[in-house]
Design an enzyme around this catalytic site. Structure first.
Site, PDB file in Angstrom:
ATOM      1  N   ASP A  89       0.866  -1.181   0.000  1.00  0.00           N
ATOM      2  CA  ASP A  89       0.000   0.000   0.000  1.00  0.00           C
ATOM      3  C   ASP A  89       0.903   1.232   0.000  1.00  0.00           C
ATOM      4  OD1 ASP A  89      -1.702  -2.184   0.724  1.00  0.00           O
ATOM      5  OD2 ASP A  89      -3.107  -0.767   1.638  1.00  0.00           O
ATOM      6  N   LYS A 153      -6.744   3.573  -3.487  1.00  0.00           N
ATOM      7  CA  LYS A 153      -7.166   3.598  -2.084  1.00  0.00           C
ATOM      8  C   LYS A 153      -7.321   5.051  -1.638  1.00  0.00           C
ATOM      9  CE  LYS A 153      -5.134   2.306   2.434  1.00  0.00           C
ATOM     10  NZ  LYS A 153      -4.033   1.539   3.078  1.00  0.00           N
ATOM     11  N   LYS A 182     -10.314   0.673  -2.774  1.00  0.00           N
ATOM     12  CA  LYS A 182     -10.242   0.385  -1.346  1.00  0.00           C
ATOM     13  C   LYS A 182     -10.514   1.655  -0.534  1.00  0.00           C
ATOM     14  CE  LYS A 182      -6.965  -0.902   2.322  1.00  0.00           C
ATOM     15  NZ  LYS A 182      -5.608  -1.382   2.648  1.00  0.00           N
TER      16      LYS A 182
END
Length: 225
Positions: A89, A153, A182
């Site tokens: 991430d 995200k 996300k």
């Protein structure tokens, strides 16, 4: 709906002691979350604890500000992959994005994607949507996809706000199924989680203290990560 299988269980508070980190990882395993999301320093421990379970290990890269540059992103990504992370991430250089320097943004994402995909790992690009306009969120989604990202995200959970319905919808509309979305940050109830899943989110970033609330499908938590 088994919400746990959507959860990236974030163990990211920098002040956590080693024993607190172990307890948080074990909590994620016990609730059968999809991944435990770790600081780079804790990836090896998480990989060891998660071996033989349904829970995988993700790691944050250039977190939480995304301002380290391409060499730093590559170095952290490589270290996390070597330690056992199977998902990364990475925080987008959102200052560069706000300045319209999209080539820089793309270069940094591509550098991490190239390392990860060779190892069969996934890359999620964190935008920090609260710092971006709607147009910048849509552009960041497209740039991330063109650079090879698997997910986009919303948030680190360390900025002034986290996921919003509006930002997630912009990301879903821009992605058009080419990358997964996300939402992360501020998801504090089962109802919040289910709303995002029903919109089309494929993963949820959830603080470790909130995971039990979501998995039990009841109650509220005000704690963030």
């Amino acid at each position: 709906m088994k919400i746990s299988r959507y959860i990236d269980h974030a163990v990211l508070k920098p002040a956590l002691s080693p024993e607190e980190v172990r307890q948080a990882i074990q909590l994620g395993i016990d609730y059968d979350v999809y991944t435990v999301c770790m600081q780079p320093r804790d990836v090896a421990l998480a990989a060891k604890m998660c071996k033989g379970t349904n829970t995988k290990v993700s790691a944050v890269v250039d977190f939480p500000h995304g301002a380290g540059g391409v060499a730093a992103k590559r170095a952290i990504a490589q270290s996390c992959l070597d330690a056992g992370a199977v998902e990364l991430d990475m925080v987008m250089n959102y200052g560069a994005a706000r300045g319209g320097e999209w080539d820089t943004v793309a270069e940094e994402i591509r550098a991490v994607v190239e390392l990860a995909h060779v190892r069969g790992a996934l890359v999620k690009v964190i935008f920090e949507t609260c710092e971006l306009t709607a147009e910048e969120i849509a552009k960041a989604t497209e740039v991330s996809i063109q650079a090879g990202a698997d997910f986009v995200k919303t948030s680190t959970g360390f900025a002034k706000s986290g996921a919003t319905v509006e930002a997630v919808q912009i990301m879903l509309d821009a992605a058009k199924g080419r990358a997964s979305v996300k939402p992360s940050g501020g998801i504090r109830s089962y109802a919040d989680a289910k709303r995002y899943v029903d919109m089309g989110a494929k993963r949820l970033g959830v603080g470790f203290s909130t995971t039990p609330v979501l998995c039990k499908g009841e109650g509220e938590s005000t704690e963030t990560y």
